[in-house]
Design a protein around this motif. Sequence first.
Motif, PDB file in Angstrom:
ATOM      1  N   LEU B 104       0.838  -1.199   0.000  1.00 16.16           N
ATOM      2  CA  LEU B 104       0.000   0.000   0.000  1.00 16.16           C
ATOM      3  C   LEU B 104       0.868   1.242   0.000  1.00 16.16           C
ATOM      4  CD1 LEU B 104      -2.635  -0.984   2.673  1.00 16.16           C
ATOM      5  CD2 LEU B 104      -3.022  -0.738   0.239  1.00 16.16           C
ATOM      6  N   ASN B 105       0.462   2.250  -0.771  1.00 20.28           N
ATOM      7  CA  ASN B 105       1.215   3.499  -0.786  1.00 20.28           C
ATOM      8  C   ASN B 105       1.088   4.238   0.535  1.00 20.28           C
ATOM      9  OD1 ASN B 105       2.664   3.792  -3.104  1.00 20.28           O
ATOM     10  ND2 ASN B 105       0.840   4.322  -4.299  1.00 20.28           N
ATOM     11  N   LEU B 106      -0.019   4.019   1.221  1.00 21.48           N
ATOM     12  CA  LEU B 106      -0.221   4.674   2.515  1.00 21.48           C
ATOM     13  C   LEU B 106      -0.100   3.645   3.630  1.00 21.48           C
ATOM     14  CD1 LEU B 106      -3.296   6.812   1.484  1.00 21.48           C
ATOM     15  CD2 LEU B 106      -0.985   7.607   1.784  1.00 21.48           C
ATOM     16  N   GLY B 107       0.796   2.650   3.435  1.00 26.08           N
ATOM     17  CA  GLY B 107       0.871   1.514   4.343  1.00 26.08           C
ATOM     18  C   GLY B 107       0.945   1.869   5.811  1.00 26.08           C
ATOM     19  N   LEU B 108       1.804   2.844   6.142  1.00 22.58           N
ATOM     20  CA  LEU B 108       1.998   3.183   7.552  1.00 22.58           C
ATOM     21  C   LEU B 108       0.713   3.759   8.146  1.00 22.58           C
ATOM     22  CD1 LEU B 108       4.331   3.080   9.526  1.00 22.58           C
ATOM     23  CD2 LEU B 108       4.795   5.442   9.001  1.00 22.58           C
ATOM     24  N   LEU B 109       0.097   4.684   7.395  1.00 24.72           N
ATOM     25  CA  LEU B 109      -1.151   5.289   7.855  1.00 24.72           C
ATOM     26  C   LEU B 109      -2.231   4.223   8.011  1.00 24.72           C
ATOM     27  CD1 LEU B 109      -2.444   8.040   8.440  1.00 24.72           C
ATOM     28  CD2 LEU B 109      -3.266   8.057   6.110  1.00 24.72           C
ATOM     29  N   TYR B 110      -2.257   3.280   7.042  1.00 27.69           N
ATOM     30  CA  TYR B 110      -3.233   2.190   7.098  1.00 27.69           C
ATOM     31  C   TYR B 110      -3.073   1.400   8.392  1.00 27.69           C
ATOM     32  CZ  TYR B 110      -5.007  -2.490   6.291  1.00 27.69           C
ATOM     33  OH  TYR B 110      -5.627  -3.684   6.447  1.00 27.69           O
ATOM     34  N   THR B 111      -1.820   1.022   8.699  1.00 22.13           N
ATOM     35  CA  THR B 111      -1.607   0.208   9.893  1.00 22.13           C
ATOM     36  C   THR B 111      -2.043   0.947  11.144  1.00 22.13           C
ATOM     37  OG1 THR B 111       0.304  -0.643   8.725  1.00 22.13           O
ATOM     38  CG2 THR B 111       0.091  -1.269  11.010  1.00 22.13           C
ATOM     39  N   PHE B 112      -1.695   2.242  11.224  1.00 24.35           N
ATOM     40  CA  PHE B 112      -2.080   3.006  12.412  1.00 24.35           C
ATOM     41  C   PHE B 112      -3.592   3.143  12.513  1.00 24.35           C
ATOM     42  CE2 PHE B 112       2.309   4.998  12.398  1.00 24.35           C
ATOM     43  CZ  PHE B 112       2.706   4.268  13.486  1.00 24.35           C
ATOM     44  N   SER B 113      -4.251   3.385  11.355  1.00 23.93           N
ATOM     45  CA  SER B 113      -5.721   3.540  11.401  1.00 23.93           C
ATOM     46  C   SER B 113      -6.375   2.265  11.896  1.00 23.93           C
ATOM     47  CB  SER B 113      -6.297   3.856  10.030  1.00 23.93           C
ATOM     48  OG  SER B 113      -5.516   4.751   9.353  1.00 23.93           O
ATOM     49  N   ILE B 114      -5.893   1.119  11.360  1.00 26.24           N
ATOM     50  CA  ILE B 114      -6.507  -0.150  11.734  1.00 26.24           C
ATOM     51  C   ILE B 114      -6.273  -0.427  13.217  1.00 26.24           C
ATOM     52  CG2 ILE B 114      -6.259  -2.635  11.424  1.00 26.24           C
ATOM     53  CD1 ILE B 114      -7.875  -1.314   9.277  1.00 26.24           C
ATOM     54  N   LEU B 115      -5.025  -0.158  13.680  1.00 24.55           N
ATOM     55  CA  LEU B 115      -4.734  -0.444  15.087  1.00 24.55           C
ATOM     56  C   LEU B 115      -5.552   0.438  16.019  1.00 24.55           C
ATOM     57  CD1 LEU B 115      -0.886  -1.004  15.087  1.00 24.55           C
ATOM     58  CD2 LEU B 115      -2.657  -2.695  15.424  1.00 24.55           C
ATOM     59  N   ALA B 147      -4.408   8.732  25.226  1.00 29.46           N
ATOM     60  CA  ALA B 147      -3.275   9.534  25.681  1.00 29.46           C
ATOM     61  C   ALA B 147      -2.043   9.284  24.829  1.00 29.46           C
ATOM     62  CB  ALA B 147      -2.971   9.225  27.145  1.00 29.46           C
ATOM     63  N   CYS B 148      -1.909   8.076  24.285  1.00 30.77           N
ATOM     64  CA  CYS B 148      -0.626   7.758  23.645  1.00 30.77           C
ATOM     65  C   CYS B 148      -0.670   7.552  22.161  1.00 30.77           C
ATOM     66  CB  CYS B 148      -0.008   6.544  24.309  1.00 30.77           C
ATOM     67  SG  CYS B 148       0.642   7.058  25.857  1.00 30.77           S
ATOM     68  N   GLU B 149      -1.859   7.660  21.562  1.00 27.89           N
ATOM     69  CA  GLU B 149      -1.865   7.450  20.122  1.00 27.89           C
ATOM     70  C   GLU B 149      -1.198   8.608  19.403  1.00 27.89           C
ATOM     71  OE1 GLU B 149      -5.627   6.859  18.357  1.00 27.89           O
ATOM     72  OE2 GLU B 149      -4.759   5.666  16.755  1.00 27.89           O
ATOM     73  N   VAL B 150      -1.454   9.838  19.909  1.00 31.68           N
ATOM     74  CA  VAL B 150      -0.877  11.003  19.240  1.00 31.68           C
ATOM     75  C   VAL B 150       0.657  10.984  19.332  1.00 31.68           C
ATOM     76  CG1 VAL B 150      -0.895  13.489  19.114  1.00 31.68           C
ATOM     77  CG2 VAL B 150      -2.985  12.285  19.649  1.00 31.68           C
ATOM     78  N   PRO B 151       1.257  10.756  20.542  1.00 33.35           N
ATOM     79  CA  PRO B 151       2.714  10.637  20.565  1.00 33.35           C
ATOM     80  C   PRO B 151       3.243   9.526  19.658  1.00 33.35           C
ATOM     81  CG  PRO B 151       1.875  10.819  22.789  1.00 33.35           C
ATOM     82  CD  PRO B 151       0.694  10.733  21.893  1.00 33.35           C
ATOM     83  N   LEU B 152       2.491   8.417  19.554  1.00 33.75           N
ATOM     84  CA  LEU B 152       2.941   7.319  18.700  1.00 33.75           C
ATOM     85  C   LEU B 152       3.026   7.777  17.252  1.00 33.75           C
ATOM     86  CD1 LEU B 152       3.340   4.113  18.993  1.00 33.75           C
ATOM     87  CD2 LEU B 152       1.161   3.993  17.852  1.00 33.75           C
ATOM     88  N   LEU B 153       1.960   8.434  16.772  1.00 35.10           N
ATOM     89  CA  LEU B 153       1.958   8.896  15.389  1.00 35.10           C
ATOM     90  C   LEU B 153       3.034   9.957  15.179  1.00 35.10           C
ATOM     91  CD1 LEU B 153      -1.871   9.212  14.704  1.00 35.10           C
ATOM     92  CD2 LEU B 153      -0.327   7.446  13.948  1.00 35.10           C
ATOM     93  N   LEU B 154       3.172  10.864  16.175  1.00 39.29           N
ATOM     94  CA  LEU B 154       4.148  11.938  16.017  1.00 39.29           C
ATOM     95  C   LEU B 154       5.575  11.430  16.113  1.00 39.29           C
ATOM     96  CD1 LEU B 154       2.457  14.839  17.947  1.00 39.29           C
ATOM     97  CD2 LEU B 154       2.919  14.718  15.518  1.00 39.29           C
ATOM     98  N   LEU B 195      12.866   7.147  18.467  1.00 39.79           N
ATOM     99  CA  LEU B 195      12.803   5.713  18.777  1.00 39.79           C
ATOM    100  C   LEU B 195      12.355   5.482  20.214  1.00 39.79           C
ATOM    101  CD1 LEU B 195      13.429   2.705  18.260  1.00 39.79           C
ATOM    102  CD2 LEU B 195      15.757   3.160  18.937  1.00 39.79           C
ATOM    103  N   ILE B 196      12.943   6.277  21.147  1.00 36.34           N
ATOM    104  CA  ILE B 196      12.564   6.114  22.556  1.00 36.34           C
ATOM    105  C   ILE B 196      11.092   6.447  22.758  1.00 36.34           C
ATOM    106  CG2 ILE B 196      13.015   6.941  24.902  1.00 36.34           C
ATOM    107  CD1 ILE B 196      15.229   5.236  23.765  1.00 36.34           C
ATOM    108  N   LEU B 197      10.660   7.579  22.150  1.00 30.28           N
ATOM    109  CA  LEU B 197       9.244   7.967  22.260  1.00 30.28           C
ATOM    110  C   LEU B 197       8.350   6.880  21.699  1.00 30.28           C
ATOM    111  CD1 LEU B 197       9.461  11.650  21.043  1.00 30.28           C
ATOM    112  CD2 LEU B 197       8.713  10.904  23.284  1.00 30.28           C
ATOM    113  N   TYR B 198       8.751   6.350  20.531  1.00 24.85           N
ATOM    114  CA  TYR B 198       7.923   5.339  19.882  1.00 24.85           C
ATOM    115  C   TYR B 198       7.855   4.078  20.729  1.00 24.85           C
ATOM    116  CZ  TYR B 198       5.637   2.793  16.216  1.00 24.85           C
ATOM    117  OH  TYR B 198       4.707   2.082  15.519  1.00 24.85           O
ATOM    118  N   LEU B 199       9.005   3.697  21.295  1.00 24.76           N
ATOM    119  CA  LEU B 199       9.045   2.464  22.091  1.00 24.76           C
ATOM    120  C   LEU B 199       8.110   2.583  23.301  1.00 24.76           C
ATOM    121  CD1 LEU B 199      10.468  -0.286  22.275  1.00 24.76           C
ATOM    122  CD2 LEU B 199      12.111   0.776  23.788  1.00 24.76           C
ATOM    123  N   ILE B 200       8.189   3.737  24.007  1.00 28.91           N
ATOM    124  CA  ILE B 200       7.323   3.914  25.185  1.00 28.91           C
ATOM    125  C   ILE B 200       5.860   3.909  24.770  1.00 28.91           C
ATOM    126  CG2 ILE B 200       6.718   5.466  27.074  1.00 28.91           C
ATOM    127  CD1 ILE B 200       9.580   6.466  27.024  1.00 28.91           C
TER     128      ILE B 200
END
Lengths: 168, 336
Positions: B104-115, B147-154, B195-200
Amino acid sequence: MPNTVDGIAFAILAISMVGGALGMVSSRNIVHAALWLLEVSVAAAGLYYLLDADFIALVQLLVYAGAVVVLTVFTVMITLRRREDAVRPVDFSWPALLLALALGGILLAAAANFPKKTISMPDAMPSIVRFGELLFTARGYALAFEIASVLLTVALLAAVWWSREVED
Amino acid sequence: MNVAYAALRVLAGLGLMLANGVVLIYMLRKVLGHLHVRLGPMEVGPKGIVQTTADVLKLLTKEDPTPAAVDKVIYFIAPAVVFVPSLMAYAALPFSAKWHITDLNLGLLYTFSILSLIPLGILMAGWASSNKWSLFGGMRAVAQQIACEVPLLLAALPVVLLAGSLNMNDIVKAQAGYWLGFIPAWFWIPMFPALILYLISALIETNQTPFDMSEAESELVAGFATEYASMKFGLLFLSEFSNLFVQSALIVTLFFGGWLIPFVPLELQQKIGISAPVVFMLKTYLVIFVMMWIRGTLPRVRIDHMMSLGWKILLPVSVSWAMITAFVVKLAEVGR
């Protein structure tokens, strides 16, 4: 062949969307109503996808199904004192019925008088890069976008001010 | 023909998800066991290797009672609402340049939307159970997720800015070069804060132990899954492990070069087609191991501490890091 497949997909999505909306307004249980709303927004994402608007479909899923409906259900559950409060009896009133009928009539009249226009769809959906350029540059819709974000900031500030602790 | 291929791919995804579940549960028990200086399962098979298979059989053959007070319809569909998005999240993962369910061209966005749909299923499970611990578990899961979806995406955004694409294969390919001629150009080096932000955030999103307040055995019985038994419980459980795998695969894709092997020419890697998926799986399991290590080391955080971590620390830090990255990327573009 693709047209038939699209037709079947459209029928499924359209029926589930209208059915979800009917379920939402007719459900006596407020939590069920919120979950019907979820079905409507997922079906709307499916319709966008059918129109080849992948980005809009995914954002619909992320923002509406993933955030707005989640917040709605969450708020409903947090404000329910007891489980039984979720089920409400029908609270009938004539003015409400009149208002609803008037609104329905206006919408129907507007839809019937909508100027007919044929738009040719592009062969391929423009890429996300083009989309971003259109949305965020001064030639495109940057101003509208900024105004919308100011509006949201104002709403956020108002919500914070409103929910502050009141000192007696 | 195409439909048959598509169906086979979905089946492959399902097979991978189920196999992952079995392997990950065994791995979790062994890793936690050895971290606690004990052996973990040892009885069934050599080194207890078929323990989880036996457990799956037990789950499948167990009685499946429905408690009298539950909200029947929601109680029954909630495990499906949790399970289906977890399965769909496999669709865009790049196991190699050719091995993926769909590109998918928007693969990353797709995965986040589904999750982002999973917490709703958890909340449905918690509410439908009509049990206050279940409801607490569901509410906590959703509060955490908001609380954590926005930091994950950012935290993923700076990587997208560097790679210039939302297609996960392009993100992997953007990491193919070398810095100073010998350091693999994987994004974790310039993007270490991300990476640290994403991991947390990923630990919080997947309800892993320092942030597993939605299950919290010692206070909430089993959280949102308390009233579930048999395979309905199995589905909730499986989806949890599958989300762990998907998040780790995303970390590998975004920060550790996906299926790339350092110092081996790209053409050679593409010629030996099987190497890439194997490397991808190895890297993913390594990330999962680190997550389990964290799980076995740190005690559970209190829910209000986690909420203030999400809103007051992760969010501002991730916003500032995304802005800094955007600024630098733009400067580099102008300078060129």
